[in-house]
Design an enzyme around this catalytic site. Structure first.
Site, short mmCIF file in Angstrom:
data_model
loop_
_atom_site.label_atom_id
_atom_site.label_comp_id
_atom_site.label_asym_id
_atom_site.label_seq_id
_atom_site.Cartn_x
_atom_site.Cartn_y
_atom_site.Cartn_z
N GLU A 59 0.82 -1.21 0.00
CA GLU A 59 0.00 0.00 0.00
C GLU A 59 0.86 1.26 0.00
O GLU A 59 2.04 1.22 0.31
CB GLU A 59 -0.94 0.02 1.21
CG GLU A 59 -0.33 -0.40 2.55
CD GLU A 59 0.90 0.34 2.97
OE1 GLU A 59 0.88 1.60 2.92
OE2 GLU A 59 1.90 -0.29 3.34
N GLY A 92 6.43 -0.15 3.70
CA GLY A 92 5.20 -0.49 2.99
C GLY A 92 5.50 -0.81 1.53
O GLY A 92 6.55 -1.36 1.21
N GLU A 93 4.54 -0.46 0.65
CA GLU A 93 4.68 -0.68 -0.81
C GLU A 93 4.71 -2.15 -1.20
O GLU A 93 4.94 -2.47 -2.36
CB GLU A 93 5.96 -0.01 -1.37
CG GLU A 93 6.11 1.46 -1.12
CD GLU A 93 7.42 2.03 -1.69
OE1 GLU A 93 8.18 1.30 -2.35
OE2 GLU A 93 7.67 3.22 -1.46
N GLY A 94 4.58 -3.07 -0.25
CA GLY A 94 4.73 -4.49 -0.58
C GLY A 94 6.17 -4.95 -0.59
O GLY A 94 6.47 -6.07 -1.04
#
Length: 346
Positions: A164, A306-308
């Site tokens: 995300e 975050g960001e995967g």
């Protein structure tokens, strides 16, 4: 759910008879067991891996709960599109397909082939004095997340990770965690994008008041998501539920993704067998959240991006788990003597 044709005893026997002392590959053995169980086979395969990154803007960001302004959200989405973010680097490195989803960013990106337009609205409301989203918007998020995963599944993909981007979303996640687990907000709030002590104190105060304002909200996950959630958090929740329903291996990233998982788990506990917790984030609430879920994370690198990114870094471990199960010799095939009864030495 289909009935398993492979028993857990058969999977464990295959792992135990590899040319190594019992349990010597530790967490990798647990991961191999899980993947074989999910795929109901003694010869699992990871096919066409994907990571979906959902981005959305948060009204709560206007309350001074983040070290960064909310315009960083669309700026980072443009960075993802341009291939310059950490998640771009790691997915390229490991051959993972990356899909970018605008779940509700306060920006008009126009038509862009590298961005999936799933925009529910131009950001949520600040949940200090009203719900972050309407019940209808929350339902739309859950349904859209499921629809996107169905499309990915049709490409043959059987392993999917979720990340995300959204300035303010650690505040949203902390509030959801506090309500769904009935844990004091002070235990759930962390420094997010890098707050100092005074800013952290303000963030905690804002969230305490918001939780008090919404104290009569029903404690079911949909109501809690609508009250405090972000469009990306709710969409990720719907996506995780659908991935589990389709029998895919579900890679869970850090704190915010784990809160999406918590919401999904409260809706359907059977998601647990499909979930791989990729890393324990440096965000304060994440360790407590993993403990509450009785989950062990594969990595602990003190990351909080975050960001995967945690999914992308953990994916090679899943590859290694599958590889040893499929390719490593057994004692019998290698002609290696097993441990003798009563012997304690390797």
């Amino acid at each position: 759910m289909h009935t398993a044709t492979i028993t857990s005893q058969e999977i464990q026997a295959k792992i135990d008879l590899k040319t190594k002392p019992l349990g010597a590959l530790g967490g990798l053995e647990k991961l191999a067991f899980q993947i074989a169980s999910v795929q109901d086979t003694l010869s699992p395969k990871l096919v066409n891996p994907h990571i979906l990154v959902f981005a959305a803007s948060h009204g709560i960001a206007s309350e001074g709960v983040s070290a960064y302004p909310s315009e960083v959200t669309p700026q980072m989405v443009l960075n993802f599109i341009g291939g310059g973010a950490a998640i771009n680097v790691f997915t390229r490195q490991h051959g993972i397909n990356l899909l970018l989803v605008d779940a509700g960013v306060d920006y008009d990106f126009g038509k862009n082939e590298k961005l999936i337009d799933a925009k529910v609205n131009f950001g949520t409301k600040s949940f200090t004095q009203q719900p972050a989203m309407t019940d209808a918007e929350c339902r739309q998020c859950l349904e859209k997340g499921a629809e996107l995963v169905q499309q990915v599944h049709e490409t043959g993909c059987n392993v999917i990770g979720f990340g995300e981007m959204g300035i303010g979303n650690t505040s949203s996640a902390a509030a959801i965690m506090s309500r769904l687990l009935n844990i004091p907000i002070t235990e759930c709030v962390g420094k997010g994008t890098g707050l100092d002590d005074a800013q952290l104190s303000r963030k905690t105060d804002v969230l305490s008041k918001a939780l008090e304002y919404h104290q009569n909200v029903n404690n079911n996950p949909e109501s809690v998501l609508a009250a405090f959630g972000g469009f990306e958090i709710a969409m990720m929740c719907g996506a995780m539920l659908e991935a589990a329903r389709l029998g895919m291996l579900v890679l869970i990233d850090g704190f915010i993704a784990s809160v999406s998982y918590l919401s999904a788990f409260k809706m359907d506990t059977s998601i647990r067998r499909y979930a791989v917790f990729c890393h324990q984030s440096n965000e304060k609430g994440h360790r407590l959240l993993l403990e509450s879920l009785e989950a062990d994370a594969l990595l602990k690198l003190d990351m909080r991006l975050g960001e995967g990114t945690g999914c992308a870094l953990a994916y090679p471990l899943a590859q290694s788990a599958v590889a040893f199960l499929n390719e490593m010799a057994s004692f019998e095939s290698a002609g290696v003597s097993q441990k003798t009864e009563g012997s304690n030495e390797s």
